[in-house]
Every structure is written in structure tokens, then in C-alpha cells.
Motif scaffolding. Structure first.
Motif, PDB file in Angstrom:
ATOM      1  N   LEU A  87      39.732  49.686  42.673  1.00 42.04           N
ATOM      2  CA  LEU A  87      38.495  48.930  42.863  1.00 42.04           C
ATOM      3  C   LEU A  87      38.048  48.232  41.592  1.00 42.04           C
ATOM      4  CD1 LEU A  87      36.291  51.084  45.281  1.00 42.04           C
ATOM      5  CD2 LEU A  87      37.667  49.060  45.776  1.00 42.04           C
ATOM      6  N   LEU A  88      38.403  48.786  40.437  1.00 37.02           N
ATOM      7  CA  LEU A  88      38.112  48.076  39.192  1.00 37.02           C
ATOM      8  C   LEU A  88      38.824  46.728  39.189  1.00 37.02           C
ATOM      9  CD1 LEU A  88      38.378  50.917  36.533  1.00 37.02           C
ATOM     10  CD2 LEU A  88      36.299  49.791  37.326  1.00 37.02           C
ATOM     11  N   ALA A  89      40.053  46.729  39.699  1.00 35.25           N
ATOM     12  CA  ALA A  89      40.845  45.500  39.703  1.00 35.25           C
ATOM     13  C   ALA A  89      40.354  44.495  40.726  1.00 35.25           C
ATOM     14  CB  ALA A  89      42.314  45.831  39.974  1.00 35.25           C
ATOM     15  N   SER A  90      39.615  44.973  41.738  1.00 30.86           N
ATOM     16  CA  SER A  90      39.184  44.062  42.797  1.00 30.86           C
ATOM     17  C   SER A  90      37.956  43.256  42.417  1.00 30.86           C
ATOM     18  CB  SER A  90      38.920  44.846  44.087  1.00 30.86           C
ATOM     19  OG  SER A  90      37.823  45.726  43.926  1.00 30.86           O
ATOM     20  N   GLY A  91      37.411  43.499  41.244  1.00 33.63           N
ATOM     21  CA  GLY A  91      36.330  42.648  40.739  1.00 33.63           C
ATOM     22  C   GLY A  91      34.955  43.095  41.184  1.00 33.63           C
ATOM     23  N   GLY A  92      34.217  42.175  41.788  1.00 33.89           N
ATOM     24  CA  GLY A  92      32.821  42.436  42.104  1.00 33.89           C
ATOM     25  C   GLY A  92      31.917  41.673  41.152  1.00 33.89           C
ATOM     26  N   LYS A  93      30.639  41.717  41.435  1.00 35.59           N
ATOM     27  CA  LYS A  93      29.681  40.955  40.620  1.00 35.59           C
ATOM     28  C   LYS A  93      29.447  41.582  39.255  1.00 35.59           C
ATOM     29  CE  LYS A  93      26.682  41.163  43.966  1.00 35.59           C
ATOM     30  NZ  LYS A  93      27.573  41.529  45.079  1.00 35.59           N
TER      31      LYS A  93
END
Length: 354
Positions: free
Chosen positions: A62-68
Motif C-alpha cells: 500500500l505504500l507503493a500504491s500512493g495516495g494523497k
């Protein structure tokens, strides 16, 4: 192989958000953008600390999937109120995101979510047990990082993690027979959302030596902003497509979770309440029996009922009331670009549900 934690398009998105909040102050926008990039490097380093490549892949998913990256941004904004160089808050920004991402692994297991941030959830890809352990690993790394930042950071991180876990437990158990469902909802949200947002602001401010009264004002602002943010999330779950929200549309409705619009609809015992309750119970039963609820089962009808009975409008009113309380807390902060950015963030949340 360790998952990469940032890409150029994601970096541009985060820089864009920082720029939107700091219109008219390019110097602050530049400091925030540089701080965000530095916190990403710190997050990448944390993922690389897993000696086992499999652990690194799962924990970095999930760290790699980005986000705001809202919480790192808030930590950096909090750092603007101290006397020391705001770059001192880079590690605090990374710490805030680690705790948040860990909570997402656990939430997705509890919700049996299939996607998160546009990619398969960790539990869908590796199973529930692995996803829970990945979340725990991230929390352990957050604890290690807080120990490097000093006693106050340890206190803030441990208090927020305690509140987070209690919020998750309350959500899992649900309200008791004597509990008011709305009060229970706000207790859950305070632990799962508001606590982490307040923590991020406080961590940044403490790292740069902000006065105690400022840290307290930021904490109050974060509490109300966090609740408003979750209410906006509840509305988005019902009204927005997966492409807009980054999660499955109607996920809460599909598994029978009573979000704020649903609770408001049921509390008033409107004519639509009985049918809505039947739809939610059917969704929860289908999920329990089949593990995955039937696609869209009852969802269009439930959305129509929530809109027709006025529950969505009432939820928006609750959100705006919390944003007003957040803005009021900002009266205790010195005037300046960082305070204006926090006001702008209230505007951002107010328009999230559109």
C-alpha cells in the motif's frame, strides 16, 4: 524485490495538493513539496529494512500504491508553527503515514475489501493473516521511528495507536444494546480517523518546538477535521464511483456497515427505514455466507432511499458543522500561510463528497 514507494505521477499529485493549499505562497508550497519528497524517501527506506523480500513486498504494497499522503502533509504544516527548520519534521511525516497505512491493512481485513487505492487489497492478494501481520509490522516500524524522535513523539504515537485500535475494536464489536448508535459511530471515528490526523499535526509541531498552546489548537483542529473527513468518506462510499474514491463503490452498504447517512436514516424512523434495514441485513447475510456480497446487491435501491429520505443531506450538514469547529480551533493559531493552508484544507474536505 522491494516495492517502489513513489512514482513521478504520484509525486506530482502530492505536489499539486500542496500547491492548492498554499495558493499565493510559493515558498511554503516549495517547502511542503520538498518535505513530502523527503518523507517518501524515508518511507522507501523503511520498506527496504525488511530483510525478507516477501515481507518487504507485502508491507510495501500500500505504500507503493500512493495516495494523497494527507497525514505527512499535515505533519509538515504543523512544523511550520515552530521555531526550528520545518525539515526537522520529515521523519514525523513518515511516522504519521506508517501508522495510517498499517490501519488500512487492518481495516481491509475487517471489511473484507477487495481493492484499495485502485489495486488489489493485501488481504485479497495474500490472505487475511498475512495482511494483519503486515499491518503489525508497519506499526512496529512506526514505534521504532518514534523512539528516534524522543519521548513526546513516543507518547503521541502510542496514544494515537491505542485510540486507533480501540476504534477498530469498537467497530468490530458494534454498539451494545444500551449504546446510542450515533454516539458509538462518533467514538469509532474519533479513534480510527481523528486520532491519526491530530497526531500528525502535533508530531510536526512538536518537532519544531511550537508552543504548547499551538500544539493544543492543532490537536483540536485535527480532531474535528478527522471526523469531517470520515463523514465525507461515508458520503463518497455511497455517491461516488470507484474511479473517484479509489475504493469499491458502496463497499460499506454492500457489507451492511451502518455509515453516518445510514444511521441518520434509521434513527429518524423515516418511512424508508424499514426497507433500508432489510437491504442492509440482506447484504450482511450474503457477505457472511458467501464471503463476498453479490455485486451491487440492493445498492442502487439503498442509495435512492438514502437520498430520498434526506439522510445524505443531513450527513453533509454534520460534516460542515465539524469543519466549522475545526476552523474555530484555528483562531488560536498565529495568522500566516500555514494557518491559511489549514483553512484551505477545510475547503478541500467540504468539496470531497461531490
Amino acid at each position: 524485490m522491494v516495492a517502489s514507494v513513489t512514482t513521478e505521477p504520484e509525486s506530482s499529485t502530492r505536489r499539486s495538493m500542496a500547491t492548492e493549499l498554499t495558493i499565493g505562497d510559493p515558498a511554503l508550497a516549495d517547502r511542503l513539496a520538498r518535505g513530502m519528497d523527503a518523507s517518501e524517501k524515508r518511507l522507501r527506506a523503511v520498506a527496504a529494512e525488511a530483510l525478507d523480500p516477501g515481507v518487504a513486498d507485502i508491507a510495501g504494497h500500500l505504500l507503493a500504491s500512493g495516495g494523497k499522503r494527507l497525514r505527512p502533509l499535515l505533519a509538515l504544516l504543523g512544523a511550520e508553527f515552530g521555531e526550528r527548520d520545518p525539515s526537522a519534521a520529515v521523519a514525523a511525516a513518515a511516522l504519521a503515514e506508517l501508522v495510517h497505512v498499517a490501519s488500512l491493512y487492518h481495516d481491509d481485513v475487517m471489511d473484507q475489501a477487495r481493492t484499495r487505492r485502485g489495486v488489489p487489497s493485501a488481504n485479497a492478494r495474500w490472505g487475511n493473516s498475512t495482511a494483519v501481520l503486515a499491518g503489525n509490522w508497519l506499526l512496529s516500524k512506526a514505534a521504532q521511528l518514534s523512539s528516534e524522535l524522543g519521548p513526546e513523539a513516543i507518547r503521541l504515537q502510542s496514544d494515537a495507536t491505542h485510540r486507533l485500535v480501540m476504534g477498530q475494536v469498537r467497530e468490530l464489536i458494534g454498539p451494545s444494546g444500551d449504546d446510542d448508535p450515533l454516539s458509538h459511530y462518533f467514538a469509532v471515528v474519533a479513534g480510527k480517523s481523528a486520532a491519526l490526523i491530530a497526531m500528525a499535526l502535533q508530531l510536526g509541531a512538536v518537532r519544531t518546538g511550537a508552543p504548547e498552546r499551538v500544539v493544543e489548537a492543532l490537536a483540536e483542529y485535527g480532531e474535528h477535521l478527522g471526523i469531517a473527513f470520515q463523514v465525507a468518506d461515508d458520503i463518497l462510499d455511497i455517491t461516488s464511483s470507484s474511479e473517484v474514491s479509489g475504493k469499491e463503490q458502496g463497499k460499506d452498504l454492500a457489507i451492511g456497515v451502518a455509515s453516518l447517512p445510514v444511521l441518520l436514516a434509521l434513527a429518524a424512523e423515516r418511512p424508508e427505514a424499514d426497507e433500508l434495514r432489510t437491504l442492509l441485513n440482506a447484504a450482511a447475510t450474503a457477505r457472511t455466507v458467501a464471503t463476498v456480497a453479490p455485486e451491487g446487491a440492493g445498492l442502487p435501491r439503498a442509495v435512492a432511499l438514502l437520498d430520498r429520505c434526506g439522510a445524505l443531506s443531513e450527513a453533509r450538514a454534520v460534516m460542515h458543522a465539524r469543519l466549522l469547529r475545526a476552523r474555530t480551533a484555528l483562531n488560536g493559531l498565529p495568522h500566516g500561510p500555514a494557518t491559511r493552508a489549514l483553512h484551505a484544507l477545510c475547503d478541500f474536505v467540504a468539496h470531497r463528497d461531490h
